[in-house]
Design a protein around this motif. Structure first.
Motif, PDB file in Angstrom:
ATOM      1  N   HIS A 122       0.840  -1.200   0.000  1.00  0.00           N
ATOM      2  CA  HIS A 122       0.000   0.000   0.000  1.00  0.00           C
ATOM      3  C   HIS A 122       0.881   1.258   0.000  1.00  0.00           C
ATOM      4  CE1 HIS A 122      -3.737   1.938  -0.123  1.00  0.00           C
ATOM      5  NE2 HIS A 122      -3.846   2.278   1.156  1.00  0.00           N
ATOM      6  N   ILE A 123       0.700   2.184   0.946  1.00  0.00           N
ATOM      7  CA  ILE A 123       1.413   3.458   0.888  1.00  0.00           C
ATOM      8  C   ILE A 123       2.762   3.427   1.603  1.00  0.00           C
ATOM      9  CG2 ILE A 123      -0.773   4.704   0.767  1.00  0.00           C
ATOM     10  CD1 ILE A 123      -0.234   5.632   3.648  1.00  0.00           C
ATOM     11  N   ALA A 124       3.196   2.239   2.043  1.00  0.00           N
ATOM     12  CA  ALA A 124       4.441   2.163   2.816  1.00  0.00           C
ATOM     13  C   ALA A 124       5.657   2.628   2.015  1.00  0.00           C
ATOM     14  CB  ALA A 124       4.667   0.732   3.302  1.00  0.00           C
ATOM     15  N   PHE A 125       5.581   2.564   0.676  1.00  0.00           N
ATOM     16  CA  PHE A 125       6.726   2.951  -0.142  1.00  0.00           C
ATOM     17  C   PHE A 125       6.893   4.468  -0.244  1.00  0.00           C
ATOM     18  CE2 PHE A 125       3.239   3.372  -3.071  1.00  0.00           C
ATOM     19  CZ  PHE A 125       3.615   4.393  -3.927  1.00  0.00           C
ATOM     20  N   ILE A 126       5.818   5.219   0.024  1.00  0.00           N
ATOM     21  CA  ILE A 126       5.828   6.659  -0.257  1.00  0.00           C
ATOM     22  C   ILE A 126       6.844   7.426   0.590  1.00  0.00           C
ATOM     23  CG2 ILE A 126       4.452   8.784  -0.203  1.00  0.00           C
ATOM     24  CD1 ILE A 126       2.048   7.083  -1.080  1.00  0.00           C
ATOM     25  N   PRO A 127       6.871   7.265   1.935  1.00  0.00           N
ATOM     26  CA  PRO A 127       7.868   8.024   2.710  1.00  0.00           C
ATOM     27  C   PRO A 127       9.302   7.616   2.427  1.00  0.00           C
ATOM     28  CG  PRO A 127       6.696   6.459   4.113  1.00  0.00           C
ATOM     29  CD  PRO A 127       5.962   6.493   2.807  1.00  0.00           C
ATOM     30  N   LEU A 128       9.510   6.458   1.794  1.00  0.00           N
ATOM     31  CA  LEU A 128      10.859   6.029   1.430  1.00  0.00           C
ATOM     32  C   LEU A 128      11.280   6.584   0.069  1.00  0.00           C
ATOM     33  CD1 LEU A 128      10.609   2.265   2.451  1.00  0.00           C
ATOM     34  CD2 LEU A 128      11.968   4.007   3.604  1.00  0.00           C
ATOM     35  N   LEU A 129      10.342   6.644  -0.869  1.00  0.00           N
ATOM     36  CA  LEU A 129      10.668   6.992  -2.251  1.00  0.00           C
ATOM     37  C   LEU A 129      10.553   8.478  -2.560  1.00  0.00           C
ATOM     38  CD1 LEU A 129      11.243   6.009  -5.213  1.00  0.00           C
ATOM     39  CD2 LEU A 129       8.751   5.865  -5.480  1.00  0.00           C
ATOM     40  N   ILE A 130       9.480   9.129  -2.100  1.00  0.00           N
ATOM     41  CA  ILE A 130       9.150  10.468  -2.574  1.00  0.00           C
ATOM     42  C   ILE A 130      10.011  11.586  -1.970  1.00  0.00           C
ATOM     43  CG2 ILE A 130       7.325  12.171  -2.839  1.00  0.00           C
ATOM     44  CD1 ILE A 130       7.092   9.706  -4.638  1.00  0.00           C
TER      45      ILE A 130
END
Length: 439
Positions: A122-130
């Motif tokens: 789900h959104i777990a990648f967002i704080p790592l990638l963006i």
């Protein structure tokens, strides 16, 4: 006056006036409860009881924020930025910059889609990638509203259409609730029924990319405060440890179906590898949790809001009032059901929670109007998904904001919610309406 309609409108108007979303949800719930005939004391009690429904989600997002900030100490974000800058090239290379913009947006789109079906995080990648890519976006003059629109597309469309990962959960909920509401369907028909609505989402994405946010937009380069000394660079060892921590977090999350323990697993790897110094771990993790705290508080408030709306019983009343207007007209009936689904999901912020609320009412109504089983699936499935994009309380909008707003140059309502509402809910209603008529 319908309590659901009033509560959602109050919440949306306050949010559009830049009133804090948590406050807007609380006020909307209070007014909705009172309009629905619930006493002030009972409304407050119901709202408070409902907060606990999202406690685990709020803690999950807080720990993910801490994990993301801890990963930043390994130097992995620096490596990502340097790689992106090499792709971007020099200031004068206009053609290369255009290709770089397309490539970065395409990568974000693919990762967003994969987060729903292939690797369902789900959104777990967002704080790592963006956050590490913000300066790259600035250099390419990418409008962050476009990035938000791209991410939200990836968070919504795959679960609507593809029966894998979160899509399998959505399809299972849709199948079960339609069957329990009196209509026997083939689960394989769900994908076919949702094909045209999914095309509507694609149309909205293409409109955003090629028309709405095609022009460059300038942002300032602002360093993100990480609560500790800035990273001095990156090493091969640091990058390897970061990747191992990310793999550990994703693996544990998938094995035990818990973002909380997934984030904890990643943090433990960073602790014991030495990549995260014990002396600065507390401020780093605290600031990371603070970065995601907004999502947690909104999700808590949204659960209380949804609980109050359900207790009023006015969702059923809203449908019954609409039935009086339909008069056996299939086209009008389909349109009103889609609009009701939009209102409900905009309020509670979850498509997955909307389906059980509306299916028991919509399925008998569709049968009464003489709609085919596949058209009924399309109505209920599209009505559930409507509003996920654009809702101030949805993690499909809160997620993109959490990554794009870390330097305080991106507004949740006007830069994420309004763009995604316009580009996805309008075509979803149009394409879902057409599909329900022709299927």
């Amino acid at each position: 006056m319908n309590a659901v309609l009033i509560a959602v409108l109050v919440m949306l108007i306050l949010s559009l006036l830049r009133i804090n979303v948590v406050f807007s949800l609380a006020v909307g719930a209070l007014i909705g409860g009172l309009v629905g005939g619930i006493s002030l004391t009972d409304t407050v009690s119901i709202y408070t009881d409902g907060l606990g429904n999202s406690a685990s989600v709020a803690l999950s997002y807080a720990l993910l924020g801490g994990f993301a900030m801890a990963v930043s100490r390994t130097g992995l974000p620096d490596a990502v930025v340097q790689l992106a800058l090499k792709i971007v090239g020099k200031e004068g290379e206009t053609k290369k910059k255009s290709l770089s913009k397309v490539l970065i947006l395409l990568i974000i789109l693919i990762i967003s889609c994969f987060s729903q079906n292939v690797i369902p995080v789900h959104i777990a990648f967002i704080p790592l990638l963006i956050p590490p890519l913000l300066k790259v976006f600035n250099q390419l003059k990418i409008d962050r509203r476009l990035v938000a629109t791209v991410i939200t597309f990836g968070l919504v469309t795959p679960y609507m259409y593809l029966p894998a990962g979160f899509g399998k959960i959505y399809h299972d909920i849709l199948f079960t609730n339609i069957k329990e509401s009196g209509l026997t369907i083939d689960k394989g028909d769900i994908t076919a029924a949702m094909a045209l609505p999914a095309l509507g989402m694609i149309a909205g994405l293409l409109f955003a990319v090629f028309i709405s946010y095609r022009k460059p937009r300038r942002y300032e380069d602002i360093d993100i405060d990480q609560g500790a000394e800035e990273s001095t660079g990156y090493t091969t060892r640091g990058i390897i440890i970061a990747l191992v921590a990310i793999v550990a977090a994703l693996t544990v999350q998938l094995l035990v179906d818990s973002m909380i323990f997934g984030a904890l697993a990643g943090i433990v790897v960073l602790y014991f590898s030495g990549a995260l110094k014990w002396s600065e771990a507390d401020p780093v993790l605290t600031n990371g949790m603070r970065m995601m705290a907004f999502i947690g508080f909104v999700m808590l408030s949204a659960s209380g809001f949804a609980k109050v709306l359900q207790e009023t019983g006015d969702v059923e009343a809203l449908v019954k009032d609409s039935v009086a207007l339909i008069g056996g007209n299939q086209m009008l009936g389909a349109f009103l059901m889609l609009v009701i689904g939009l209102l409900v999901t905009m309020g509670i912020g979850s498509s997955f929670s909307t389906i059980p609320i509306i299916a028991t009412i919509f399925v008998p109504l569709c049968l009464e109007l003489g709609m085919s089983p596949i058209a009924t699936i399309c109505i209920v499935g599209t009505a559930g998904a409507l509003g996920d994009a654009g809702s101030p309380a949805s993690d499909s909008t809160l997620g993109p904001t959490s990554g794009l707003a870390v330097d305080r140059q991106h507004d949740h309502i006007w830069d994420t919610c309004v763009p995604t509402f316009l580009h996805y809910n309008i075509p979803l209603i149009i394409f879902g309406w057409i599909a329900s008529v022709i299927l």
